[in-house]
Design an enzyme around this catalytic site. Structure first.
Site, PDB file in Angstrom:
ATOM      1  N   SER A 143      -9.809  -1.762   7.103  1.00  0.00           N
ATOM      2  CA  SER A 143      -9.229  -1.472   5.786  1.00  0.00           C
ATOM      3  C   SER A 143      -8.266  -2.528   5.267  1.00  0.00           C
ATOM      4  O   SER A 143      -7.875  -2.475   4.098  1.00  0.00           O
ATOM      5  CB  SER A 143      -8.521  -0.117   5.803  1.00  0.00           C
ATOM      6  OG  SER A 143      -9.455   0.925   5.664  1.00  0.00           O
ATOM      7  N   SER A 183      -9.715   0.367   2.681  1.00  0.00           N
ATOM      8  CA  SER A 183      -8.920   1.193   1.797  1.00  0.00           C
ATOM      9  C   SER A 183      -7.736   0.468   1.162  1.00  0.00           C
ATOM     10  O   SER A 183      -7.154   0.963   0.200  1.00  0.00           O
ATOM     11  CB  SER A 183      -8.402   2.410   2.567  1.00  0.00           C
ATOM     12  OG  SER A 183      -7.515   2.019   3.604  1.00  0.00           O
ATOM     13  N   LYS A 224       0.843  -1.199   0.000  1.00  0.00           N
ATOM     14  CA  LYS A 224       0.000   0.000   0.000  1.00  0.00           C
ATOM     15  C   LYS A 224       0.880   1.252   0.000  1.00  0.00           C
ATOM     16  O   LYS A 224       1.903   1.280   0.707  1.00  0.00           O
ATOM     17  CB  LYS A 224      -0.884  -0.043   1.257  1.00  0.00           C
ATOM     18  CG  LYS A 224      -1.972   0.998   1.362  1.00  0.00           C
ATOM     19  CD  LYS A 224      -2.816   0.725   2.616  1.00  0.00           C
ATOM     20  CE  LYS A 224      -4.032   1.628   2.716  1.00  0.00           C
ATOM     21  NZ  LYS A 224      -4.886   1.288   3.881  1.00  0.00           N
TER      22      LYS A 224
END
Lengths: 70, 477
Positions: free
Chosen positions: B186, B162, B88
């Protein structure tokens, strides 16, 4: 939600947070925030006393890999 | 472990992280070949699912070459040596801007996030940065600046967020593992929607130094992999005290891989019953019931358990998360609101109306409520079993609301199952458990007491040994 004055919240946000939020949006976020605030206050009042928040880190370690009684 | 007879791109991509690492160690395959296969897959799937924000192809190939040279010289570093990973885009690496999915930042990092350094020390190959919701603030994988991440099982569906890029990347076999970040679900929700393992570790188990913050008190960095075994190997590399992050206690790190076993005899699994855990669609309930049967067949004892105060704990998580995110994003909301989307701003605005007294009460309640939760739940069972999703993963069209609050409401259906552990700081693992009627993956969660990650991985590993959901691959190419 109908009791919340979006104009007043919007003005408060401008004065205290230096942010422009429309009255309509201010009313929406206030509805959510006030509910969360209320839940928190109720939870806090349900405790005999509240300790230093830093106690959390000690508690986390004290309960490390907590095992049930067998 | 069996090896591919031919070093085809497909066969190498289909290896688990553990298998790939073992094959590299034995020099049955080179790290370079594995990395080339991962890069080829990444370039093939990127136009379809948009999981990468940046692919560092040349650097990855050079790192793979170095790994092969080190291993040939007898300097094998461990099971991640030569294995390609991607993460990420919230972790600092010198010379790169960690975007956090936003367009506000343009200064390259001058140091490296601790988790990145630990993977580098373990010899892993860094492939690049993965897509996410702007400021890690959403739950669908949408990002107006960089384009949304699509679900590899059906690109008309959301990836979840996310950490949607991380989940989609691992599910599509473009990397053998990825890191995500979890302040309310997330890691676990996109993992569930894309059919991969996702771990939210105990708060403080993994350093956040050099990681773009979503919040101060509830962010957790965790691995996303295809198998629980792979997750154990990634967690091993990054877990433990970090002098750069004062929230990481100096506690021993267990040998997560050694703790894995193939049966669950003597393990008592608590099945969370009552609200909100019973509020799932029939499709999901059927898959959860199948998973209960599988765990029983493995020797686990299953008992129903009521988890106290979950909805209140979820609300307390929102007080911390929204207040802190409003502080973190405050400068940008005031000075550059035009460079933030309404989606990113809207989910933190409530934090502007939470007084310091409520915020501090939420923080001060954390210790007594954690203690009460752990004694009530883990005084009775070893792990807690709960849903990860309330319903089938929706299509993009189904989440295309004009009203951002409707998107938030949709996300909250599943976040009711995840947020409370961010408030408590306890670990939880999302485990794929089959497919709903629309062909998209579903998952359950396993929760544990603080620093109880090993028992979650053990149960998941045994479950995956008896089922094959994790072995199925999306047909993207």
């Amino acid at each position: 939600m109908s009791d919340i004055d979006g104009d007043a919240i919007s003005a408060w946000l401008k004065q205290h947070q230096d942010l422009d939020v429309t009255p309509e949006r201010a009313k929406e976020i206030a509805t959510i925030a006030f509910r969360l605030n209320s839940v928190t206050l109720d939870a806090a009042m349900g405790q005999d006393s509240l300790d230093d928040p830093a106690r959390y880190f000690r508690t986390l370690v004290e309960l490390a890999d907590f095992k049930r009684e067998t | 472990m069996s090896l591919p007879l031919k070093e085809t791109s497909l066969a190498l991509n289909d290896l688990s992280l553990a298998q790939a690492g073992d094959s590299i160690r034995r020099r049955d395959v080179t790290a370079l070949a594995v990395t080339e296969a991962a890069l080829a897959r990444a370039e093939a799937v990127q136009p379809k699912i948009n999981c990468f924000l940046r692919i560092d192809k040349e650097a990855a190939l050079e790192a793979a070459d170095r790994a092969d040279a080190e291993i040939a010289a007898g300097n094998w570093r461990g099971p991640l040596h030569g294995v390609p990973l991607a993460h990420k885009d919230v972790f600092d690496r010198e010379g790169h801007v960690a975007t956090a999915g936003a367009i506000l930042f343009d200064t390259p990092a001058t140091s490296r996030a601790t988790v990145m350094s630990r993977f580098d020390d373990a010899g892993a190959t860094y492939m690049g940065a993965l897509n996410l919701d702007e400021f890690a603030a959403g739950g669908t994988g949408a990002n107006d600046h960089y384009g949304r991440t699509h679900n590899p099982w059906n690109t008309d569906h959301i990836s979840g967020g996310s950490s949607g890029g991380s989940a989609a990347c691992v599910a599509s076999r473009a990397a053998f593992g990825a890191l995500g970040g979890d302040a309310g679900g997330s890691v676990r929700i996109p993992a569930a929607m894309c059919g991969v393992i996702g771990l939210k570790p105990t708060f403080g188990r993994v350093s956040r130094a050099g990681t773009a913050p979503r919040t101060f008190s509830i962010d957790c960095t965790g691995p996303m992999t295809r198998t629980a075994e792979d997750c154990a190997l990634m967690l091993q590399a990054i877990a433990g005290h970090d002098p750069r992050d004062p929230t990481t206690p100096d506690l021993p790190v267990p040998d997560y891989h050694a703790a894995l076993r193939s049966d669950l005899k003597g393990v008592r699994v608590g099945v969370a019953v009552g609200s909100p855990f019973d509020q799932v669609d029939p499709d999901i309930a059927r898959l959860l019931s199948d998973a209960h049967d599988a765990l029983r067949d493995l020797g686990a004892e299953l008992v129903d358990i009521t988890v106290p105060d979950v909805m209140r704990l979820n609300d307390l998580q929102q007080i911390l998360g929204k207040s802190e995110a409003a502080v973190i994003c405050g400068r940008w909301m005031r000075e550059r609101p035009g460079d933030m989307t309404f989606d990113a701003i809207s989910v933190v605005q409530e934090g502007l109306l939470m007084p310091a007294t409520r915020y501090l009460e939420s923080k001060a309640l954390r210790a007594p409520l954690l203690e009460a939760h752990v004694r009530a739940v883990f005084g009775a069972v070893d792990v807690l079993f709960a849903p990860a999703l309330a319903g089938a993963t929706p299509s993009i069209a189904e989440t295309d609301f004009d009203d951002q609050d409707q998107v938030e409401e949709l996300f909250t259906r599943s976040a009711r199952f995840t947020r409370f552990t961010n408030y408590l700081g306890t670990p939880s693992l999302s485990v794929p458990c089959g497919f709903t009627g629309n062909g998209l993956p579903a998952a359950f969660q396993l929760h544990g007491p603080p620093f109880g990650e090993a028992r979650l991985l053990t149960v998941a590993h045994a479950y995956q040994g008896a089922t094959d959901h994790h072995a199925q691959a999306p047909q993207l190419i």
